[in-house]
Scaffold this active site. Sequence first.
Site, PDB file in Angstrom:
ATOM      1  CG  HIS A   1      -1.842   1.160   1.249  1.00 22.95           C
ATOM      2  ND1 HIS A   1      -2.934   1.232   0.410  1.00 22.95           N
ATOM      3  CD2 HIS A   1      -1.828   2.317   1.963  1.00 22.95           C
ATOM      4  CE1 HIS A   1      -3.561   2.378   0.612  1.00 22.95           C
ATOM      5  NE2 HIS A   1      -2.914   3.054   1.550  1.00 22.95           N
TER       6      HIS A   1
ATOM      7  CD  GLU B   1     -11.155 -11.866   7.660  1.00 22.23           C
ATOM      8  OE1 GLU B   1     -10.254 -11.301   8.324  1.00 22.23           O
ATOM      9  OE2 GLU B   1     -11.214 -13.098   7.524  1.00 22.23           O
TER      10      GLU B   1
ATOM     11  CD  GLU C   1       4.411   1.323  -4.041  1.00 20.71           C
ATOM     12  OE1 GLU C   1       3.948   0.352  -4.660  1.00 20.71           O
ATOM     13  OE2 GLU C   1       3.889   2.449  -4.092  1.00 20.71           O
TER      14      GLU C   1
HETATM   15  C1  GRF Z   1       1.330   0.695  -6.327  1.00 18.45           C
HETATM   16  O1  GRF Z   1       1.459   2.056  -6.008  1.00 18.45           O
HETATM   17  C2  GRF Z   1       0.858  -0.095  -5.132  1.00 18.45           C
HETATM   18  O2  GRF Z   1       1.303   0.425  -3.921  1.00 18.45           O
HETATM   19  C3  GRF Z   1      -0.642   0.033  -5.210  1.00 18.45           C
HETATM   20  O3  GRF Z   1      -0.923   0.006  -6.583  1.00 18.45           O
HETATM   21  C4  GRF Z   1       0.206   0.462  -7.321  1.00 18.45           C
HETATM   22  C5  GRF Z   1       0.532  -0.633  -8.296  1.00 18.45           C
HETATM   23  O4  GRF Z   1       1.563  -0.280  -9.168  1.00 18.45           O
HETATM   24  N1  GRF Z   1      -1.285  -0.987  -4.446  1.00 18.45           N
HETATM   25  P1  GRF Z   1       2.209  -1.367 -10.107  1.00 18.45           P
HETATM   26  O5  GRF Z   1       1.074  -1.975 -10.916  1.00 18.45           O
HETATM   27  O6  GRF Z   1       2.879  -2.390  -9.244  1.00 18.45           O
HETATM   28  O7  GRF Z   1       3.182  -0.643 -10.969  1.00 18.45           O
END
Ligand code: GRF
Length: 208
Positions: free
Chosen positions: A111, A144, A176
Amino acid sequence: MEKKRIACCISGRGSNFKAILDAVNTNEIQGEIVLVVTDNPGAEGLSYAHENGIRSETVVRKKGEPRYEYFERIIRLFEEYGVDLICLAGFMKVLSGNIVSRYRNRIINIHPALLPSFPGEKAQRQAVEYGVKVSGCTVHFVDEGVDTGPIILQEAVPVEDGDTEETLAARILKKEHVLFPRAVKLFCSDMLTVEGRFVRVSDRGLGC
Ligand code: GRF
């Protein structure tokens, strides 16, 4: 230790899936991506699956199909492929209870905010509009709720003056791509233990 069998669920760009795939391909992660599931036949990230010879399945929710039944179809795929770990890498559907309970503490989501701040959609926009000075990303097990499960790893990034949703999202996305593979690596090395809300990492000396 046997390699874990990983499924990645994507809806779009798939850059987090790609980051996990790269870590698998360099043996950083003791696992194998056996399946990619998407709810969007046009998901750009499917190209990484095709290029790497990974099976992909497109599962579109039928008109009027109850969520429970939609996810039963996906569960059957996971069973067919003998999946140990499910990575939600930009999968734009909230999971229903049947899949969460079937794969308790085996579904990981990323997230783009420091939970519990800014759950749900458009987390980066929420952060910019709120005026926070720090945001980041969270990798967590799925329960959930929406973005409420036990937190595995978090990483912060600064929010700078003049940031837009896009500039902040780009800064967070870089983190990420490090954090998600790291969490998958820990899972695949059996280094995560969940005790209620707490995720214990048994060894931080993995060099990742
Ligand atoms: C990312 O920012 C992730 O945190 C969110 O959706 C986006 C997905 O990006 N859940 P990608 O498809 O992995 O490039």
